[in-house]
Every structure is written in structure tokens, then in C-alpha cells.
Design a protein around this motif. Structure first.
Motif, PDB file in Angstrom:
ATOM      1  N   MET A  35     -32.404 -16.246 -39.462  1.00  0.00           N
ATOM      2  CA  MET A  35     -32.967 -16.429 -38.140  1.00  0.00           C
ATOM      3  C   MET A  35     -33.093 -15.057 -37.515  1.00  0.00           C
ATOM      4  O   MET A  35     -32.117 -14.325 -37.413  1.00  0.00           O
ATOM      5  N   GLU A  36     -34.311 -14.700 -37.119  1.00  0.00           N
ATOM      6  CA  GLU A  36     -34.565 -13.392 -36.524  1.00  0.00           C
ATOM      7  C   GLU A  36     -34.020 -12.260 -37.395  1.00  0.00           C
ATOM      8  O   GLU A  36     -33.414 -11.315 -36.922  1.00  0.00           O
ATOM      9  N   MET A  37     -34.226 -12.402 -38.711  1.00  0.00           N
ATOM     10  CA  MET A  37     -33.875 -11.371 -39.691  1.00  0.00           C
ATOM     11  C   MET A  37     -32.377 -11.097 -39.800  1.00  0.00           C
ATOM     12  O   MET A  37     -31.964 -10.059 -40.263  1.00  0.00           O
ATOM     13  N   LYS A  38     -31.556 -12.013 -39.359  1.00  0.00           N
ATOM     14  CA  LYS A  38     -30.103 -11.847 -39.458  1.00  0.00           C
ATOM     15  C   LYS A  38     -29.534 -13.047 -40.201  1.00  0.00           C
ATOM     16  O   LYS A  38     -30.041 -14.149 -40.102  1.00  0.00           O
ATOM     17  N   ASP A  39     -28.464 -12.818 -40.930  1.00  0.00           N
ATOM     18  CA  ASP A  39     -27.745 -13.935 -41.516  1.00  0.00           C
ATOM     19  C   ASP A  39     -26.849 -14.521 -40.443  1.00  0.00           C
ATOM     20  O   ASP A  39     -26.115 -13.792 -39.772  1.00  0.00           O
ATOM     21  N   MET A  40     -26.926 -15.832 -40.244  1.00  0.00           N
ATOM     22  CA  MET A  40     -26.093 -16.482 -39.251  1.00  0.00           C
ATOM     23  C   MET A  40     -26.035 -17.966 -39.534  1.00  0.00           C
ATOM     24  O   MET A  40     -26.768 -18.478 -40.374  1.00  0.00           O
ATOM     25  N   GLU A  41     -25.193 -18.651 -38.805  1.00  0.00           N
ATOM     26  CA  GLU A  41     -25.098 -20.092 -38.921  1.00  0.00           C
ATOM     27  C   GLU A  41     -26.165 -20.717 -38.045  1.00  0.00           C
ATOM     28  O   GLU A  41     -26.416 -20.243 -36.940  1.00  0.00           O
ATOM     29  N   ALA A  42     -26.812 -21.783 -38.534  1.00  0.00           N
ATOM     30  CA  ALA A  42     -27.872 -22.408 -37.750  1.00  0.00           C
ATOM     31  C   ALA A  42     -28.141 -23.829 -38.224  1.00  0.00           C
ATOM     32  O   ALA A  42     -27.933 -24.159 -39.390  1.00  0.00           O
ATOM     33  N   TYR A  43     -28.607 -24.657 -37.285  1.00  0.00           N
ATOM     34  CA  TYR A  43     -29.130 -25.967 -37.638  1.00  0.00           C
ATOM     35  C   TYR A  43     -30.569 -25.754 -38.080  1.00  0.00           C
ATOM     36  O   TYR A  43     -31.347 -25.095 -37.398  1.00  0.00           O
ATOM     37  N   LYS A  44     -30.916 -26.305 -39.229  1.00  0.00           N
ATOM     38  CA  LYS A  44     -32.274 -26.195 -39.764  1.00  0.00           C
ATOM     39  C   LYS A  44     -32.925 -27.563 -39.635  1.00  0.00           C
ATOM     40  O   LYS A  44     -32.443 -28.540 -40.201  1.00  0.00           O
ATOM     41  N   THR A  51     -42.922 -27.817 -41.648  1.00  0.00           N
ATOM     42  CA  THR A  51     -42.466 -26.668 -40.861  1.00  0.00           C
ATOM     43  C   THR A  51     -40.977 -26.782 -40.597  1.00  0.00           C
ATOM     44  O   THR A  51     -40.399 -27.868 -40.583  1.00  0.00           O
ATOM     45  N   VAL A  52     -40.378 -25.635 -40.402  1.00  0.00           N
ATOM     46  CA  VAL A  52     -38.930 -25.549 -40.225  1.00  0.00           C
ATOM     47  C   VAL A  52     -38.639 -24.769 -38.959  1.00  0.00           C
ATOM     48  O   VAL A  52     -39.323 -23.806 -38.647  1.00  0.00           O
ATOM     49  N   SER A  53     -37.611 -25.193 -38.220  1.00  0.00           N
ATOM     50  CA  SER A  53     -37.127 -24.407 -37.090  1.00  0.00           C
ATOM     51  C   SER A  53     -35.617 -24.269 -37.224  1.00  0.00           C
ATOM     52  O   SER A  53     -34.946 -25.149 -37.763  1.00  0.00           O
ATOM     53  N   PHE A  54     -35.092 -23.156 -36.771  1.00  0.00           N
ATOM     54  CA  PHE A  54     -33.667 -22.869 -36.832  1.00  0.00           C
ATOM     55  C   PHE A  54     -33.128 -22.807 -35.408  1.00  0.00           C
ATOM     56  O   PHE A  54     -33.757 -22.240 -34.522  1.00  0.00           O
ATOM     57  N   HIS A  55     -31.922 -23.361 -35.230  1.00  0.00           N
ATOM     58  CA  HIS A  55     -31.303 -23.409 -33.906  1.00  0.00           C
ATOM     59  C   HIS A  55     -29.842 -23.008 -34.050  1.00  0.00           C
ATOM     60  O   HIS A  55     -29.098 -23.644 -34.786  1.00  0.00           O
ATOM     61  N   GLY A  56     -29.461 -21.978 -33.333  1.00  0.00           N
ATOM     62  CA  GLY A  56     -28.113 -21.443 -33.443  1.00  0.00           C
ATOM     63  C   GLY A  56     -27.028 -22.327 -32.870  1.00  0.00           C
ATOM     64  O   GLY A  56     -25.863 -22.131 -33.131  1.00  0.00           O
ATOM     65  N   GLY A  57     -27.377 -23.311 -32.083  1.00  0.00           N
ATOM     66  CA  GLY A  57     -26.395 -24.215 -31.498  1.00  0.00           C
ATOM     67  C   GLY A  57     -27.083 -25.283 -30.677  1.00  0.00           C
ATOM     68  O   GLY A  57     -28.317 -25.363 -30.618  1.00  0.00           O
ATOM     69  N   THR A  58     -26.270 -26.110 -30.022  1.00  0.00           N
ATOM     70  CA  THR A  58     -26.849 -27.206 -29.249  1.00  0.00           C
ATOM     71  C   THR A  58     -27.677 -26.701 -28.077  1.00  0.00           C
ATOM     72  O   THR A  58     -28.691 -27.310 -27.729  1.00  0.00           O
TER      73      THR A  58
END
Length: 188
Positions: A35-44, A51-58
């Protein structure tokens, strides 16, 4: 910009694509998503068109998704929960959505409101969700704007005193404040 739809890295997102809404068909929690060129935890979240979207939290989910998306996501999370046990972050999402759509007055969270220290109150107009953020814990209480929850008068008053944070002035924001004040009056 609050809307972020990501496709495979080789493909671009066109304005025509953004005008069409496809339902969410799958979700997963990735420990090392991109997500935004960084490794992180996310809901996919994956939509019917791939299409796919990533969300870092609620909070990201509530900002970016609309009410229909949240209903579909809740259904998908419930189905997965029936099939197998959820991991920590998956269980948190399930709990947040369950408390929002199907609150139970007997849940411990509602019984322990005396210990709540309310930090801020925020509206996510796109999804019709408002959240109360608590201090001394990384917790937030997420609620649908039109639904009554078993909030005590003291908490409702704290929410009003903090003032609602919203992206902009809107009918929904004013109606939520009015609704919250009416709940305080009912509890007198």
C-alpha cells in the motif's frame, strides 16, 4: 483524495471506471500487503470486476466505502466466521461490524461505559458511520448514524461537548447532532 482504487500495477484506473460501482466479492487480511509502496498490514477488498483496494484499518474502510459496501463486507465476514475461526485483525473487523449492525446491550463494551474517556467524535459521511474514539486504549466505537445504541447520557453529552468532526458541513452531520441531542433529552 479519499477514494483509492488500485488495480494491478500494469493497469491504470480511468475516470470511466470510477463511475461504476462493483460489489465486493472477497476480503482478506494481509500481513504484508503493498500500500503506497510500503509493506504494511491491510484489509484487501476485491470487487466483482477484479479491482482491489487496500485499507489500513476500519477508519479507512469507513472513509472509503459506502453503506452498501459495508453491508456486503459484513455478510462476507460473517460467512467466513461461520466456516472457520478468524485471526486477530479479522476478528476485530467482525466485532466492529457486528457491534455496528447488530448491537447487543449485554455486550461488555456497553456495560463498561463509566470507564470510557472520550477523545473525539468523527463522522464518515460516505458510509453513514460515526465513531467515538477513546483514550487510554486504541479503541473506537463505530455506529450507524440513524441507529440508537445503548449509550449512557454522560457519553452522549461528552460527544456533543467534543463537537462532531466531519469532512464538511452537511445535512447528515447536523441531523446526527440533532439525533444525539434528542437521545440526551430522552434519558432525562
Amino acid at each position: 483524495m479519499w477514494l483509492s482504487v488500485l488495480k494491478d500495477e500494469e493497469e491504470s484506473v480511468t475516470p470511466e471506471f470510477l463511475s461504476v460501482r462493483y460489489p465486493i466479492v472477497n476480503w482478506e487480511y494481509q500481513l504484508h500487503g503493498r500500500m503506497e509502496m510500503k509493506d504494511m498490514e491491510a484489509y484487501k477488498l476485491t470487487r466483482a470486476d477484479g479491482t482491489v483496494s487496500f485499507h489500513g484499518g476500519t477508519e479507512s474502510l469507513f472513509r472509503r466505502l459506502d453503506r452498501d459496501d459495508l453491508k456486503v463486507l459484513y455478510k462476507l465476514v460473517q460467512e467466513r466466521f461461520e466456516d472457520h475461526s478468524l485471526e486477530e485483525k479479522e476478528l476485530i473487523l467482525w466485532g466492529d461490524l457486528r457491534m455496528m449492525f447488530d448491537p447487543d446491550e449485554q455486550d461488555e463494551i456497553w456495560k463498561n461505559q463509566e470507564s470510557w474517556k472520550v477523545l473525539r467524535w468523527r463522522l464518515y459521511e460516505n458510509s453513514g458511520v460515526h465513531s467515538v474514539f477513546l483514550t487510554d486504549t486504541p479503541m473506537e466505537i463505530n455506529m450507524l448514524v440513524e441507529k440508537k445504541y445503548p449509550l449512557k447520557k454522560e457519553i452522549l453529552e461528552k460527544m456533543i461537548n467534543l463537537k462532531l468532526q466531519a469532512e464538511e458541513e452537511s445535512t447528515m452531520a447536523f441531523e446526527l447532532i440533532k439525533f444525539t441531542r434528542s437521545q440526551i433529552e430522552e434519558k432525562q
